[in-house]
Design a protein around this motif. Structure first.
Motif, PDB file in Angstrom:
ATOM      1  N   ASP A  46      -6.186  -1.166 -27.081  1.00  0.00           N
ATOM      2  CA  ASP A  46      -5.674  -2.536 -27.075  1.00  0.00           C
ATOM      3  C   ASP A  46      -6.129  -3.287 -25.822  1.00  0.00           C
ATOM      4  O   ASP A  46      -6.516  -4.470 -25.887  1.00  0.00           O
ATOM      5  CB  ASP A  46      -4.149  -2.542 -27.151  1.00  0.00           C
ATOM      6  CG  ASP A  46      -3.634  -2.141 -28.518  1.00  0.00           C
ATOM      7  OD1 ASP A  46      -4.458  -1.965 -29.444  1.00  0.00           O
ATOM      8  OD2 ASP A  46      -2.401  -1.994 -28.676  1.00  0.00           O
ATOM      9  N   ARG A  93      -9.811  -4.212 -26.111  1.00  0.00           N
ATOM     10  CA  ARG A  93     -10.030  -5.309 -27.051  1.00  0.00           C
ATOM     11  C   ARG A  93      -9.791  -6.662 -26.391  1.00  0.00           C
ATOM     12  O   ARG A  93     -10.592  -7.586 -26.516  1.00  0.00           O
ATOM     13  CB  ARG A  93      -9.107  -5.159 -28.264  1.00  0.00           C
ATOM     14  CG  ARG A  93      -9.413  -3.975 -29.152  1.00  0.00           C
ATOM     15  CD  ARG A  93      -8.355  -3.804 -30.241  1.00  0.00           C
ATOM     16  NE  ARG A  93      -8.539  -2.561 -30.943  1.00  0.00           N
ATOM     17  CZ  ARG A  93      -9.377  -2.388 -31.976  1.00  0.00           C
ATOM     18  NH1 ARG A  93     -10.064  -3.410 -32.422  1.00  0.00           N
ATOM     19  NH2 ARG A  93      -9.502  -1.216 -32.557  1.00  0.00           N
ATOM     20  N   ARG A 136      -3.984  -5.655 -36.952  1.00  0.00           N
ATOM     21  CA  ARG A 136      -4.948  -4.565 -37.109  1.00  0.00           C
ATOM     22  C   ARG A 136      -4.434  -3.545 -38.121  1.00  0.00           C
ATOM     23  O   ARG A 136      -5.184  -3.050 -38.962  1.00  0.00           O
ATOM     24  CB  ARG A 136      -5.211  -3.904 -35.759  1.00  0.00           C
ATOM     25  CG  ARG A 136      -6.263  -2.809 -35.819  1.00  0.00           C
ATOM     26  CD  ARG A 136      -6.801  -2.473 -34.439  1.00  0.00           C
ATOM     27  NE  ARG A 136      -5.785  -1.905 -33.551  1.00  0.00           N
ATOM     28  CZ  ARG A 136      -5.226  -2.561 -32.543  1.00  0.00           C
ATOM     29  NH1 ARG A 136      -5.539  -3.815 -32.310  1.00  0.00           N
ATOM     30  NH2 ARG A 136      -4.330  -1.966 -31.776  1.00  0.00           N
ATOM     31  N   GLU A 137      -3.137  -3.241 -38.059  1.00  0.00           N
ATOM     32  CA  GLU A 137      -2.553  -2.300 -39.016  1.00  0.00           C
ATOM     33  C   GLU A 137      -2.670  -2.820 -40.446  1.00  0.00           C
ATOM     34  O   GLU A 137      -3.016  -2.077 -41.378  1.00  0.00           O
ATOM     35  CB  GLU A 137      -1.085  -2.053 -38.668  1.00  0.00           C
ATOM     36  CG  GLU A 137      -0.395  -1.053 -39.589  1.00  0.00           C
ATOM     37  CD  GLU A 137       1.054  -0.841 -39.212  1.00  0.00           C
ATOM     38  OE1 GLU A 137       1.769  -0.132 -39.957  1.00  0.00           O
ATOM     39  OE2 GLU A 137       1.495  -1.393 -38.176  1.00  0.00           O
ATOM     40  N   ALA A 142     -11.738  -7.520 -36.808  1.00  0.00           N
ATOM     41  CA  ALA A 142     -10.901  -7.232 -35.638  1.00  0.00           C
ATOM     42  C   ALA A 142     -10.106  -5.943 -35.793  1.00  0.00           C
ATOM     43  O   ALA A 142      -9.596  -5.407 -34.805  1.00  0.00           O
ATOM     44  CB  ALA A 142      -9.960  -8.406 -35.371  1.00  0.00           C
ATOM     45  N   ALA A 143      -9.997  -5.436 -37.022  1.00  0.00           N
ATOM     46  CA  ALA A 143      -9.286  -4.175 -37.256  1.00  0.00           C
ATOM     47  C   ALA A 143     -10.175  -2.960 -37.027  1.00  0.00           C
ATOM     48  O   ALA A 143      -9.708  -1.828 -37.112  1.00  0.00           O
ATOM     49  CB  ALA A 143      -8.729  -4.149 -38.684  1.00  0.00           C
ATOM     50  N   CYS A 144     -11.464  -3.179 -36.729  1.00  0.00           N
ATOM     51  CA  CYS A 144     -12.407  -2.087 -36.499  1.00  0.00           C
ATOM     52  C   CYS A 144     -12.479  -1.755 -35.009  1.00  0.00           C
ATOM     53  O   CYS A 144     -11.782  -2.358 -34.193  1.00  0.00           O
ATOM     54  CB  CYS A 144     -13.787  -2.468 -37.048  1.00  0.00           C
ATOM     55  SG  CYS A 144     -13.788  -2.814 -38.834  1.00  0.00           S
ATOM     56  N   ASP A 145     -13.332  -0.790 -34.659  1.00  0.00           N
ATOM     57  CA  ASP A 145     -13.477  -0.370 -33.264  1.00  0.00           C
ATOM     58  C   ASP A 145     -14.832  -0.729 -32.675  1.00  0.00           C
ATOM     59  O   ASP A 145     -14.928  -1.082 -31.498  1.00  0.00           O
ATOM     60  CB  ASP A 145     -13.275   1.146 -33.154  1.00  0.00           C
ATOM     61  CG  ASP A 145     -11.875   1.575 -33.539  1.00  0.00           C
ATOM     62  OD1 ASP A 145     -10.938   1.278 -32.776  1.00  0.00           O
ATOM     63  OD2 ASP A 145     -11.719   2.189 -34.607  1.00  0.00           O
ATOM     64  N   LEU A 159      -6.005  -9.945 -32.657  1.00  0.00           N
ATOM     65  CA  LEU A 159      -6.094  -8.720 -31.880  1.00  0.00           C
ATOM     66  C   LEU A 159      -4.778  -7.971 -31.807  1.00  0.00           C
ATOM     67  O   LEU A 159      -4.715  -6.864 -31.275  1.00  0.00           O
ATOM     68  CB  LEU A 159      -6.575  -9.036 -30.460  1.00  0.00           C
ATOM     69  CG  LEU A 159      -7.915  -9.771 -30.339  1.00  0.00           C
ATOM     70  CD1 LEU A 159      -8.264  -9.980 -28.874  1.00  0.00           C
ATOM     71  CD2 LEU A 159      -9.022  -9.023 -31.044  1.00  0.00           C
ATOM     72  N   ARG A 198      -6.391  -2.605 -41.553  1.00  0.00           N
ATOM     73  CA  ARG A 198      -6.780  -1.234 -41.893  1.00  0.00           C
ATOM     74  C   ARG A 198      -6.155  -0.797 -43.213  1.00  0.00           C
ATOM     75  O   ARG A 198      -6.789  -0.063 -43.989  1.00  0.00           O
ATOM     76  CB  ARG A 198      -6.380  -0.286 -40.768  1.00  0.00           C
ATOM     77  CG  ARG A 198      -7.209  -0.505 -39.523  1.00  0.00           C
ATOM     78  CD  ARG A 198      -7.101   0.616 -38.518  1.00  0.00           C
ATOM     79  NE  ARG A 198      -8.091   0.434 -37.464  1.00  0.00           N
ATOM     80  CZ  ARG A 198      -8.702   1.413 -36.826  1.00  0.00           C
ATOM     81  NH1 ARG A 198      -8.419   2.672 -37.125  1.00  0.00           N
ATOM     82  NH2 ARG A 198      -9.592   1.162 -35.894  1.00  0.00           N
ATOM     83  N   GLN A 256     -10.203 -10.999 -39.834  1.00  0.00           N
ATOM     84  CA  GLN A 256      -9.115 -10.035 -39.627  1.00  0.00           C
ATOM     85  C   GLN A 256      -9.622  -8.603 -39.789  1.00  0.00           C
ATOM     86  O   GLN A 256      -9.280  -7.718 -38.996  1.00  0.00           O
ATOM     87  CB  GLN A 256      -7.963 -10.282 -40.610  1.00  0.00           C
ATOM     88  CG  GLN A 256      -6.803  -9.303 -40.394  1.00  0.00           C
ATOM     89  CD  GLN A 256      -5.753  -9.357 -41.489  1.00  0.00           C
ATOM     90  OE1 GLN A 256      -5.895 -10.103 -42.462  1.00  0.00           O
ATOM     91  NE2 GLN A 256      -4.697  -8.562 -41.369  1.00  0.00           N
TER      92      GLN A 256
END
Length: 394
Positions: A354, A357, A199-200, A282-285, A194, A203, A279
């Motif tokens: 953040d 999440r 996340r960066e 977890a990088a999505c919304d 998280l 993406r 991973q």
């Protein structure tokens, strides 16, 4: 203490789903050394590797060769054969958790020759879901036989595990004396995934920017309950709204063939590495789960639904995924949206912050975390079980 056994027939525990819902929870709860996993496979199936206390019996028969044939009589004959195979590896007096109806039938038949305690881990309403899928004709001999088997298993089991309250109500109606306990699918958050830097990076792998709002789907797609056409329409609408989509599925090639989805704003891939998949999720919304109305719609929860929440995502839930929709209403009204209709469409969506999440993931841990595996075997969880499970989550 009784020997503890978890029995799985006709499904490889090496598959992503069973690893996520059986092996990882056992390991995360610290039970991998206490529970013997027995996996009965047909000879050409790929067995799991690197699993402690795993017994693989490669003497299975592919389900398509017997399931629902001869009025369901072949199901009982094959289950009796499986019971004979189990007799060699399951100790007397064991507490055997049998995953799904067919596995439970084999264990119930084994009980006739060896004293055992059966825990019926139903997973879903097998009879109703096969009627909805068109594999079992209502009123047929096979249908009547399986309804009788269902009633027998519910009555004989020392405990029946349901994944939702609606499923538990159904079982109590079929067999009022059944000892039913609700234990949902498992998902253990890993707070490291998280973090903003993870996340960066995720993406970046998908070709998306920090300011993009990303909708995720994780799992199989078919022409039944995870209907690929329904999801393709939903994804196309997301793209038309300016959203990005991340779809991780074995059906990636078929989905990419849709010209509406063959765009840079759509990341569609088959990913076999579960760590990388988690991973990217977890990088999505937002995570989406939708389905058409089926006979057992009220009981449907969905592994992907709890995976989304464990990854800290807001959820988009179709109204016919009944247990998931009820979970949103009761426990995650601030983190979920119920989309209505047979052809659901995405509402206006925003990014997940953040703080959101972390809050979603921690609430999910209390409901779906690996510590609940202790309840499956009626064991007392150590006080630090939830923390230790998080530390060992993949």
């Amino acid at each position: 203490m009784k020997p503890l056994v978890y029995f799985v027939a006709n499904e490889s525990v090496g598959s992503g789903l069973l690893r996520a819902q059986l092996l990882q929870p056992l390991q995360g709860a610290g039970l991998a050394d206490q529970v013997q996993v027995v996996n009965l496979l047909h000879p050409l199936a790929r067995p799991a590797t690197g699993v402690r206390r795993l017994t693989t019996l490669r003497c299975g028969i592919p389900a398509r060769l017997y399931q629902f044939k001869l009025g369901g009589l072949l199901d009982k004959l094959v289950a009796a054969y499986y019971a004979a195979a189990l007799a060699w590896v399951v100790p007397r007096g064991s507490r055997v958790v049998a995953r799904s109806y067919f596995s439970a039938l084999a264990v119930a038949l084994l009980q006739r020759i060896k004293p055992l305690e059966l825990v019926f881990d139903t997973r879903s309403q097998f009879v109703q879901e096969n009627v909805s899928a068109g594999r079992l004709r209502p009123g047929s001999a096979a249908h009547r036989r399986w309804l009788a088997i269902e009633s027998l298993l519910l009555s004989r089991a020392a405990k029946v595990l349901a994944v939702s309250d609606a499923q538990a109500r159904y079982y109590r109606k079929v067999a009022p004396t059944a000892r039913v306990q609700v234990i949902p699918c498992f998902s253990q958050p890993n707070e490291r995934l998280l973090a903003a830097d993870m996340r960066e990076d995720g993406r970046g792998q998908m070709g998306f920017k920090a300011q993009d709002t990303v909708v995720c789907y994780y799992g199989s797609l078919d022409h039944k309950w995870n209907n690929i056409r329904m999801y393709a329409d939903f994804f196309a609408d997301c793209l038309e709204q300016g959203l990005r989509i991340c779809v991780i599925t074995p059906s990636a090639d078929e989905l990419r063939a849709d010209p509406r989805l063959n765009r840079p704003e759509a990341f569609i891939a088959q990913i076999d590495d579960p760590q990388r998949a988690r991973q990217l999720i977890a990088a999505c919304d937002h995570g989406v789960i939708i389905m058409k109305k089926a006979d057992d719609w009220e009981s449907r929860l969905g592994v992907k639904f709890v995976e989304y929440l464990g990854a800290g995502l807001q959820v988009l839930v179709g109204e016919w995924v009944g247990a998931a929709a009820e979970t949103v209403r009761r426990h995650f009204p601030d983190a979920g949206t119920i989309v209505a209709g047979e052809t659901p469409r995405p509402p206006a969506l925003r990014q997940t912050s953040d703080a959101q999440r972390l809050d979603i993931a921690r609430r999910a841990a209390s409901m779906f975390g690996y510590h609940r595996m202790f309840e499956v075997f009626d064991l007392e969880a150590p006080q630090d079980g939830a923390r230790r499970a998080e530390e060992t989550a993949p």
